[in-house]
Scaffold this motif. Sequence first.
Motif, short mmCIF file in Angstrom:
data_model
loop_
_atom_site.label_atom_id
_atom_site.label_comp_id
_atom_site.label_asym_id
_atom_site.label_seq_id
_atom_site.Cartn_x
_atom_site.Cartn_y
_atom_site.Cartn_z
N GLY A 83 -26.33 -0.48 16.34
CA GLY A 83 -25.57 -1.58 16.92
C GLY A 83 -26.19 -2.22 18.13
N GLN A 84 -27.23 -1.58 18.69
CA GLN A 84 -27.88 -2.16 19.86
C GLN A 84 -28.61 -3.44 19.48
OE1 GLN A 84 -30.25 0.67 22.00
NE2 GLN A 84 -31.21 -0.86 23.30
N PRO A 85 -28.47 -4.51 20.24
CA PRO A 85 -29.11 -5.77 19.87
C PRO A 85 -30.63 -5.70 19.98
CG PRO A 85 -28.12 -5.95 22.05
CD PRO A 85 -27.65 -4.64 21.47
N LEU A 86 -31.30 -6.49 19.16
CA LEU A 86 -32.76 -6.54 19.11
C LEU A 86 -33.20 -7.99 19.06
CD1 LEU A 86 -35.52 -5.02 18.73
CD2 LEU A 86 -35.13 -5.26 16.27
N SER A 87 -34.22 -8.32 19.86
CA SER A 87 -34.76 -9.67 19.87
C SER A 87 -36.27 -9.57 20.07
CB SER A 87 -34.12 -10.50 20.98
OG SER A 87 -34.64 -11.81 21.00
N SER A 120 -39.72 -15.84 15.60
CA SER A 120 -38.92 -14.86 16.31
C SER A 120 -37.82 -14.35 15.40
CB SER A 120 -38.30 -15.49 17.56
OG SER A 120 -37.45 -16.57 17.19
N MET A 121 -37.18 -13.26 15.81
CA MET A 121 -36.04 -12.73 15.08
C MET A 121 -35.04 -12.13 16.06
SD MET A 121 -35.96 -9.17 15.33
CE MET A 121 -35.08 -8.65 13.87
N THR A 122 -33.79 -12.12 15.68
CA THR A 122 -32.78 -11.39 16.42
C THR A 122 -31.97 -10.58 15.42
OG1 THR A 122 -31.09 -13.13 16.25
CG2 THR A 122 -32.59 -13.23 18.14
N GLY A 123 -31.41 -9.48 15.89
CA GLY A 123 -30.64 -8.63 15.01
C GLY A 123 -30.14 -7.42 15.74
N SER A 124 -30.06 -6.31 15.02
CA SER A 124 -29.54 -5.07 15.59
C SER A 124 -30.40 -3.90 15.14
CB SER A 124 -28.09 -4.83 15.16
OG SER A 124 -27.27 -5.89 15.59
N LEU A 125 -30.28 -2.81 15.87
CA LEU A 125 -31.02 -1.60 15.54
C LEU A 125 -30.17 -0.67 14.67
CD1 LEU A 125 -32.70 -0.75 18.97
CD2 LEU A 125 -33.79 -1.73 16.95
N VAL A 143 -40.57 9.14 6.60
CA VAL A 143 -40.22 9.33 8.00
C VAL A 143 -38.70 9.29 8.10
CG1 VAL A 143 -40.48 8.46 10.35
CG2 VAL A 143 -42.36 8.22 8.71
N THR A 144 -38.08 10.37 8.53
CA THR A 144 -36.63 10.44 8.58
C THR A 144 -36.10 9.90 9.90
OG1 THR A 144 -36.72 12.71 9.43
CG2 THR A 144 -36.57 12.43 7.05
N LYS A 145 -34.92 9.33 9.84
CA LYS A 145 -34.21 8.83 11.02
C LYS A 145 -35.04 7.86 11.84
CE LYS A 145 -31.44 13.05 11.33
NZ LYS A 145 -31.05 14.21 12.16
N GLN A 146 -35.81 7.02 11.15
CA GLN A 146 -36.62 6.02 11.83
C GLN A 146 -35.74 4.87 12.31
OE1 GLN A 146 -40.03 5.73 12.67
NE2 GLN A 146 -39.23 3.94 13.76
N VAL A 147 -35.84 4.54 13.60
CA VAL A 147 -35.11 3.40 14.14
C VAL A 147 -35.86 2.12 13.78
CG1 VAL A 147 -34.23 2.29 16.22
CG2 VAL A 147 -34.14 4.79 16.01
N PHE A 148 -35.14 1.13 13.26
CA PHE A 148 -35.76 -0.13 12.86
C PHE A 148 -34.76 -1.26 13.08
CE2 PHE A 148 -33.32 1.22 9.29
CZ PHE A 148 -32.99 0.09 8.55
N GLY A 149 -35.24 -2.47 12.95
CA GLY A 149 -34.39 -3.63 13.16
C GLY A 149 -33.95 -4.24 11.85
N VAL A 150 -32.70 -4.72 11.82
CA VAL A 150 -32.20 -5.50 10.69
C VAL A 150 -31.91 -6.89 11.24
CG1 VAL A 150 -31.35 -3.63 9.24
CG2 VAL A 150 -29.90 -4.50 11.08
N SER A 151 -32.61 -7.88 10.72
CA SER A 151 -32.49 -9.22 11.30
C SER A 151 -31.19 -9.90 10.87
CB SER A 151 -33.68 -10.08 10.90
OG SER A 151 -33.60 -10.47 9.55
#
Length: 377
Positions: free
Chosen positions: A124-128, A135-140, A152-160
Amino acid sequence: MMKWLVVLSALVAFSECLHRMPLIKGKSAREYLEERGMWEQVRQQFPYRPKAKFVEKSTQSMTNDADLSYYGVISIGTPPQSFTVVFDTGSSNLWVPSIWCTSQGCQNHQKFDPYKSSTFVWNGQPLSIYYGTGSMTGSLASDTVEVGGLSVTKQVFGVSQTEAPYMAYMKADGILGLAFQSIASDNVVPVFYNMVSEGLLPQPMFSVYLSRNSEQGSEVVFGGVDYSHFTGQITWIPLTSATYWQIKMDSVTINGQTVACSGGCQAIIDTGTSLIVGPTSDISNMNSQVGASANQYGEATVNCQNIQTMPDITFTLNGHAFTVPASAYVSQSSYGCRTGFGSEGTDQLWILGDVFIREYYTIFDTQVQSIGLAQSV
């Protein structure tokens, strides 16, 4: 250097001793080195990794899109959802489009559906993130990410959730950054870091081969190198900053004369940039020296018939010369021939992009924080 000669001499002496010893229990290598006050030095330089011999390097193939970009297929989630991504050494985050993205930039791309993955965890953390061309904006979020057969397990990534219009013209769905965590948005741990920490790789390095003329065979090798893609010795260049893959560039010369980077400058090796990019004045001088002229769009064009007689350009990196011929820095298409140089105002940080990397197989080593370069074949 001297202290390591002493340590290596001690190891050699101990090895010779072993050959002469009867097969009875004696002192271990550790005990032998501890008596001589050398154990801690050796332990730090050669860390104990008992599972390393069971781990093999992993190769991720990439598609060459008209020598303009290179991308490969990864998967995210359980069951896996597939995406094409640019393997970008000029950034550090992984992100892909999501089902919530309705902006123009997300059109014609695969979109990640969190509801279809049993291992998805919402952050839920915002990503920009801002790139040179979009550019992209989204959440982690986090989930299982598979790259080159490695999970790779539990990899944090962004969903735009929004993407700049230019992204609609990208062949790849998203980007997988391979630079350092220090420049990652929201300090996210990069995919490669997690590969290393989870013991998935025999060595904390990856290497890149970029094919020419839209040919197949481009690849990223995680954990090692592919010796079939280069010839001669590997030249190692230390990083000047562990942010981007940044190194010292001494000069850019043509026929022995400095035409750019006079007095030295900094450069990054960036698989995510198609051109060689430098300050406007330097790039203009380089184009002038090779006989290029600007067309109505401001692009540096040359007569295609002149490529064979155009000069080589030499980039001297930390005292080592790397030459790029005209056949490599001029691109040919049905619209004519253009040089592969781009300008970026007065910024003194150069980018040695795909035009350079196609000529030199590149090894990115995080342990010794160096880049290895060897002539591609």
